[in-house]
Scaffold this active site. Structure first.
Site, PDB file in Angstrom:
ATOM      1  N   HIS A  63      -9.028  -4.453   1.962  1.00  0.00           N
ATOM      2  CA  HIS A  63      -8.253  -5.674   1.690  1.00  0.00           C
ATOM      3  C   HIS A  63      -7.863  -6.419   2.958  1.00  0.00           C
ATOM      4  O   HIS A  63      -7.601  -5.822   3.994  1.00  0.00           O
ATOM      5  CB  HIS A  63      -7.047  -5.388   0.792  1.00  0.00           C
ATOM      6  CG  HIS A  63      -5.943  -4.571   1.403  1.00  0.00           C
ATOM      7  ND1 HIS A  63      -4.873  -5.135   2.058  1.00  0.00           N
ATOM      8  CD2 HIS A  63      -5.730  -3.242   1.449  1.00  0.00           C
ATOM      9  CE1 HIS A  63      -4.050  -4.190   2.447  1.00  0.00           C
ATOM     10  NE2 HIS A  63      -4.542  -3.024   2.116  1.00  0.00           N
ATOM     11  N   ASP A 177      -2.571  -1.863   8.355  1.00  0.00           N
ATOM     12  CA  ASP A 177      -2.901  -1.861   6.915  1.00  0.00           C
ATOM     13  C   ASP A 177      -3.112  -3.307   6.483  1.00  0.00           C
ATOM     14  O   ASP A 177      -2.149  -4.019   6.271  1.00  0.00           O
ATOM     15  CB  ASP A 177      -1.751  -1.192   6.158  1.00  0.00           C
ATOM     16  CG  ASP A 177      -1.853  -1.324   4.654  1.00  0.00           C
ATOM     17  OD1 ASP A 177      -2.933  -1.671   4.150  1.00  0.00           O
ATOM     18  OD2 ASP A 177      -0.838  -1.084   3.977  1.00  0.00           O
ATOM     19  N   GLU A 209      -4.144  -7.233  -2.472  1.00  0.00           N
ATOM     20  CA  GLU A 209      -3.974  -5.795  -2.705  1.00  0.00           C
ATOM     21  C   GLU A 209      -2.489  -5.434  -2.683  1.00  0.00           C
ATOM     22  O   GLU A 209      -2.015  -4.655  -3.506  1.00  0.00           O
ATOM     23  CB  GLU A 209      -4.741  -4.987  -1.651  1.00  0.00           C
ATOM     24  CG  GLU A 209      -4.889  -3.507  -1.986  1.00  0.00           C
ATOM     25  CD  GLU A 209      -3.779  -2.609  -1.463  1.00  0.00           C
ATOM     26  OE1 GLU A 209      -3.772  -1.424  -1.813  1.00  0.00           O
ATOM     27  OE2 GLU A 209      -2.887  -3.077  -0.722  1.00  0.00           O
ATOM     28  N   GLU A 210      -1.776  -5.999  -1.735  1.00  0.00           N
ATOM     29  CA  GLU A 210      -0.354  -5.652  -1.599  1.00  0.00           C
ATOM     30  C   GLU A 210       0.481  -6.251  -2.726  1.00  0.00           C
ATOM     31  O   GLU A 210       1.626  -5.877  -2.923  1.00  0.00           O
ATOM     32  CB  GLU A 210       0.196  -6.113  -0.236  1.00  0.00           C
ATOM     33  CG  GLU A 210      -0.536  -5.544   0.972  1.00  0.00           C
ATOM     34  CD  GLU A 210      -0.287  -4.049   1.191  1.00  0.00           C
ATOM     35  OE1 GLU A 210       0.430  -3.427   0.403  1.00  0.00           O
ATOM     36  OE2 GLU A 210      -0.843  -3.510   2.168  1.00  0.00           O
ATOM     37  N   ASP A 232      -9.091   2.181   3.277  1.00  0.00           N
ATOM     38  CA  ASP A 232      -7.692   1.818   3.533  1.00  0.00           C
ATOM     39  C   ASP A 232      -7.072   2.960   4.333  1.00  0.00           C
ATOM     40  O   ASP A 232      -7.750   3.926   4.680  1.00  0.00           O
ATOM     41  CB  ASP A 232      -6.959   1.578   2.202  1.00  0.00           C
ATOM     42  CG  ASP A 232      -5.804   0.585   2.331  1.00  0.00           C
ATOM     43  OD1 ASP A 232      -5.243   0.459   3.440  1.00  0.00           O
ATOM     44  OD2 ASP A 232      -5.472  -0.058   1.331  1.00  0.00           O
ATOM     45  N   HIS A 326       3.701   0.206   6.193  1.00  0.00           N
ATOM     46  CA  HIS A 326       4.455  -0.957   5.707  1.00  0.00           C
ATOM     47  C   HIS A 326       5.619  -1.365   6.598  1.00  0.00           C
ATOM     48  O   HIS A 326       6.387  -2.274   6.245  1.00  0.00           O
ATOM     49  CB  HIS A 326       4.915  -0.771   4.246  1.00  0.00           C
ATOM     50  CG  HIS A 326       3.776  -0.881   3.262  1.00  0.00           C
ATOM     51  ND1 HIS A 326       3.964  -1.026   1.924  1.00  0.00           N
ATOM     52  CD2 HIS A 326       2.438  -0.888   3.453  1.00  0.00           C
ATOM     53  CE1 HIS A 326       2.783  -1.116   1.318  1.00  0.00           C
ATOM     54  NE2 HIS A 326       1.847  -1.014   2.238  1.00  0.00           N
TER      55      HIS A 326
HETATM   56 ZN    ZN Z   1      -3.604  -1.210   2.466  1.00  0.00          ZN
END
Ligand code: ZN
Length: 364
Positions: A63, A177, A209-210, A232, A326
């Site tokens: 992603h 990410d 994706e998030e 990922d 994150h």
């Molecule tokens: Zn990710």
């Protein structure tokens, strides 16, 4: 090469639903490799490498988007309130630098406020401030000034993009990410562009994706692959606060998920196809790579939806170990990314007409 590419991609803001700048950078990088790519209505980017029609087709995806915020409210005194988009950790928000994405060349930096320490009573010092109470100081004195800068309700906001080297092999910064996944697939694109044989491969860079996994599924419905491989992060478990999670070490090689499950809300996950597990185990061995194994709850990727397409898609999650997921400063190891490119190249090249996804032919 990998370091420069990753650090460049991490500098580009691309909140879920607003991935255009990332997609443009990736399609340009592909064009520099003489690889044509196309985008769909949602903004997914795909490069197809035609191959042996007798072999199972492969969708290999990662992603482009990143988590962040949107402006929720503009206060009369020029402060901004944010709504979260994606799994943003509230306890790491106060005092963060952010970038309000109005448009290339017009983006506005801001600061998520942290109450002056001198004015913080003892009872508040160990208290996490909920995001609804936080506000952004972006240098404006009135709502009119905010509007003049082009900022309004719904404007995307991300952690202020940054990337820097950490020690000899590591990179820290925003949106490792999944820009690291994008860098890996771009590394693989160079190999695929030069290959002489192999299956049809759709290399895809997906959106949203998030935002609860929304981009890859429509793309898979369009491409109808036989095999789906998602790239990922793999949760690293080599820090003092994560030793219980498993055995996933930065710098020790790429990872393969044997089990993922998300119990909160979605009740979804992926159990990989055994033929793909064997394929990548054999590929790692052939390349002299260590392949780390992951089994995690609380982790979910687009693949959990992609696997349901058509009569079912043989699926597997592969990835790179990453720390501090994150947060605004995630960390990965470049050696794992390079090894992942090698692993994918080897694995894909072994998918020929005789590669069977028939469960009856599997080893018990
Ligand atoms: Zn990710």
């Amino acid at each position: 090469m990998m370091r420069d590419l990753l650090m460049l991609l991490m500098q580009i803001p691309g909140l879920s639903g607003n991935e255009d700048r990332v997609r443009q950078a990736i399609s340009k990088t592909l064009a520099d490799l003489c690889v044509e790519s196309r985008s769909d209505r949602l903004g997914n980017l795909v490069a197809t490498f035609e191959g042996d029609p007798g072999a199972p087709s492969v969708m290999l995806f990662t992603h482009m988007d990143q988590l962040g915020f949107v402006v929720r409210k503009v206060e009369p005194d020029g402060f901004l309130r944010l709504e979260r988009l994606g799994g943003v950790p509230e306890r790491a928000l106060a005092s963060q630098a952010v970038l309000i994405c109005v448009g290339q060349g017009r983006d506005v930096p801001g600061v998520i406020a942290n109450k002056s320490h001198h004015a913080t009573p003892p009872g508040e010092k160990y208290h996490v401030v909920p995001y609804r109470e936080l506000y952004v100081d972006a240098g404006f004195a009135s709502a009119e000034e905010v509007a003049e800068a082009g900022i309004q309700i719904g404007t995307p906001v991300v952690y202020r993009p940054q990337s820097f080297a950490l020690g000899p092999h590591r990179v820290a910064g925003t949106s490792v990410d999944d820009r690291a996944g994008c860098a890996v697939l771009l590394g693989l694109a160079a190999d695929l562009a030069a290959r002489k044989s192999g299956p049809t491969v759709h290399l895809a860079f997906t959106v949203q994706e998030e935002f609860n996994l929304r981009g890859a599924l429509p793309l898979a419905q369009d491409l109808k692959p036989d095999i789906a491989i998602q790239i990922d992060l793999m949760l690293a478990s080599d820090t003092p606060d994560s030793k219980e999670l498993g055995d996933m070490y930065l710098g020790a090689g790429p990872g393969m998920s044997l089990y993922s499950f998300h119990g909160r809300g979605t009740l979804n996950g992926v159990l990989p196809h055994p033929a793909l597990v064997r394929l990548f185990e054999a590929s790692a061995e052939a390349q002299g790579l260590t392949l780390q194994r992951s089994a995690q709850t609380g982790v979910l990727t687009d693949l959990s939806y992609v696997q349901h397409v058509g009569a079912g898609v043989a699926s597997i999650d592969l990835g790179f170990p990453m720390r501090f997921s994150h947060s605004s400063l995630e960390v990965c190891d470049l050696r794992d990314l390079d090894a992942l490119v090698m692993l994918l190249g080897e694995g894909v090249s072994r998918i020929g007409p005789d590669f069977s996804l028939n469960r009856d032919e599997g080893q018990a």
